[in-house]
Scaffold this motif. Sequence first.
Motif, short mmCIF file in Angstrom:
data_model
loop_
_atom_site.label_atom_id
_atom_site.label_comp_id
_atom_site.label_asym_id
_atom_site.label_seq_id
_atom_site.Cartn_x
_atom_site.Cartn_y
_atom_site.Cartn_z
N CYS A 1 3.42 -22.08 2.83
CA CYS A 1 2.01 -22.02 3.26
C CYS A 1 1.55 -20.59 3.54
O CYS A 1 0.35 -20.34 3.68
N SER A 2 2.50 -19.66 3.65
CA SER A 2 2.15 -18.28 3.99
C SER A 2 1.88 -17.46 2.74
O SER A 2 2.69 -17.43 1.81
N ALA A 3 0.74 -16.78 2.73
CA ALA A 3 0.41 -15.84 1.66
C ALA A 3 0.14 -14.49 2.32
O ALA A 3 -1.01 -14.07 2.48
N SER A 4 1.20 -13.85 2.76
CA SER A 4 1.07 -12.62 3.55
C SER A 4 0.62 -11.43 2.69
O SER A 4 1.14 -11.20 1.60
N LEU A 5 -0.33 -10.68 3.22
CA LEU A 5 -0.80 -9.46 2.56
C LEU A 5 -0.25 -8.23 3.28
O LEU A 5 -0.82 -7.14 3.18
N PHE A 6 0.83 -8.42 4.01
CA PHE A 6 1.34 -7.35 4.88
C PHE A 6 1.62 -6.06 4.10
O PHE A 6 1.22 -4.98 4.51
N TYR A 7 2.32 -6.17 2.97
CA TYR A 7 2.70 -4.95 2.24
C TYR A 7 1.49 -4.27 1.61
O TYR A 7 1.44 -3.04 1.49
N TRP A 8 0.49 -5.05 1.21
CA TRP A 8 -0.74 -4.47 0.69
C TRP A 8 -1.48 -3.72 1.80
O TRP A 8 -2.07 -2.66 1.58
N MET A 9 -1.47 -4.31 3.00
CA MET A 9 -2.27 -3.79 4.10
C MET A 9 -1.53 -2.77 4.96
O MET A 9 -2.15 -2.10 5.79
N ALA A 10 -0.22 -2.65 4.79
CA ALA A 10 0.59 -1.79 5.67
C ALA A 10 0.05 -0.36 5.82
O ALA A 10 -0.02 0.15 6.95
N PRO A 11 -0.35 0.32 4.73
CA PRO A 11 -0.86 1.69 4.91
C PRO A 11 -2.12 1.75 5.78
O PRO A 11 -2.27 2.66 6.60
N PHE A 12 -2.99 0.80 5.61
CA PHE A 12 -4.24 0.78 6.38
C PHE A 12 -3.97 0.41 7.84
O PHE A 12 -4.59 0.97 8.76
N LEU A 13 -3.04 -0.50 8.07
CA LEU A 13 -2.67 -0.86 9.44
C LEU A 13 -2.03 0.33 10.14
O LEU A 13 -2.28 0.57 11.32
N PHE A 14 -1.21 1.08 9.41
CA PHE A 14 -0.56 2.26 9.98
C PHE A 14 -1.60 3.30 10.40
O PHE A 14 -1.53 3.87 11.49
N LEU A 15 -2.59 3.51 9.53
CA LEU A 15 -3.62 4.50 9.83
C LEU A 15 -4.51 4.06 11.00
O LEU A 15 -4.82 4.84 11.89
N SER A 16 -4.93 2.78 10.99
CA SER A 16 -5.90 2.31 11.99
C SER A 16 -5.29 2.02 13.35
O SER A 16 -5.94 2.17 14.38
N LYS A 17 -4.02 1.60 13.37
CA LYS A 17 -3.42 1.17 14.64
C LYS A 17 -2.46 2.18 15.24
O LYS A 17 -2.12 2.10 16.43
N ILE A 18 -2.02 3.17 14.44
CA ILE A 18 -1.04 4.14 14.96
C ILE A 18 -1.57 5.57 14.87
O ILE A 18 -1.70 6.27 15.88
N VAL A 19 -1.91 6.03 13.67
CA VAL A 19 -2.33 7.42 13.49
C VAL A 19 -3.72 7.67 14.06
O VAL A 19 -3.94 8.63 14.80
N PHE A 20 -4.68 6.79 13.72
CA PHE A 20 -6.06 6.97 14.16
C PHE A 20 -6.53 5.76 14.98
O PHE A 20 -7.57 5.19 14.71
#
Length: 378
Positions: free
Chosen positions: A56-75
């Motif tokens: 049932c899981s269709a994870s987009l984690f690897y697609w979104m990882a760079p954006f999550l890194f930028l928005s939640k950690i770097v900036f």
Amino acid sequence: MKQSLAMEKIRVNILSPGRFHVCDLARELHKNGFDVKFYSFVPTSRAMKFGLPKECSASLFYWMAPFLFLSKIVFRKSSFFSRLTTIVQDYLTGWLMRDCDVCIAMSGCFKYAPTRAKKRGAIFITERGSTHILTQKAILDEVMPKGKSVPDFNVKRELACYEAADYIAIGSDVVKKSMIDRCVPEEKLFLNTYGVDLSMFIPADYNVEKKYDVIYAGTWSKQKGSDLFSQVIQQLPDLKFAHVGTIGDVPIPKLPNFEHVDPVDQTELPRFYQASRTFLHTSRQDGFSMVLSQAMACNLPIVASYASGASNLKKMVDYPEYVQVYDSPTIEDLCAGIHKAIQQQKELTFHYGGTAVEKLSWEAYGKRYADFLLKITG
């Protein structure tokens, strides 16, 4: 048999930026026989810890990882990268997700993806946990610095979702009223109070010694009325208070009768509830806070604002006197309510929730949602 076969044909896509309550919804709809895909940036391994089947899981984690890194950690203080992440996930989900019969999406977070699904024949349901975005903004504009409450970016996306959606799924009467007051047709609203994991949140033994008199779990912020909570702590120095959760825009009080605990895994929350006498929730706008159901399941008397959604819980429990709800609570109201609740807890030898305990299970929530989907899909 006919109903089971009908449900097997109904494909439901559920879109979310994180886990939230819709991960539980995905799990329960799957149990009810629907063909479910949960699209989020939650890794599949983590979603599975909450009972969601792998298929049932269709994870987009690897697609979104760079954006999550930028928005939640770097900036993490940059609103630009936060908004960029929202937009990227919305479009990415819209491009990658399968065709479906029903598309359920978190409001404001997804606009393009569910609209695209609707154009392909899907029914679009937007999930709104809090009050109408304009009501929410009006409330927060009064207590927060100018430009710090609800950004125009959020307002525009929310309003677009309300307009485009076939239905708006909500969790309480306070949200329903705010929607109707803002001219959303009542027939467009689906009210379904959120659930709680009854295998996890259970009462402590009645003779267990309590470490805290009053507890709150959730973000420590203006939205949640944590400034009011701080004033209550100062007014009641003989009581022991605790907070479990993230620190937001309200300073944590440095007082000897208060203990702050950083966010813990949901599996750890019950032991804090079980060590407490009563639950205080002073939210200025919440819709329906799931921590209320958790506290009730652990048999804690509740003192709360109307905006928290506690009035829905009060109507459901067998003994409503254990849920005190104040429309616009003063500090005096809250202090008096706490003293009453503590006394109630000391004398409590049964579960005041009664039949509401089963009504507020995730199973019951999922069944109500399943019945609604069968109705609207014919």
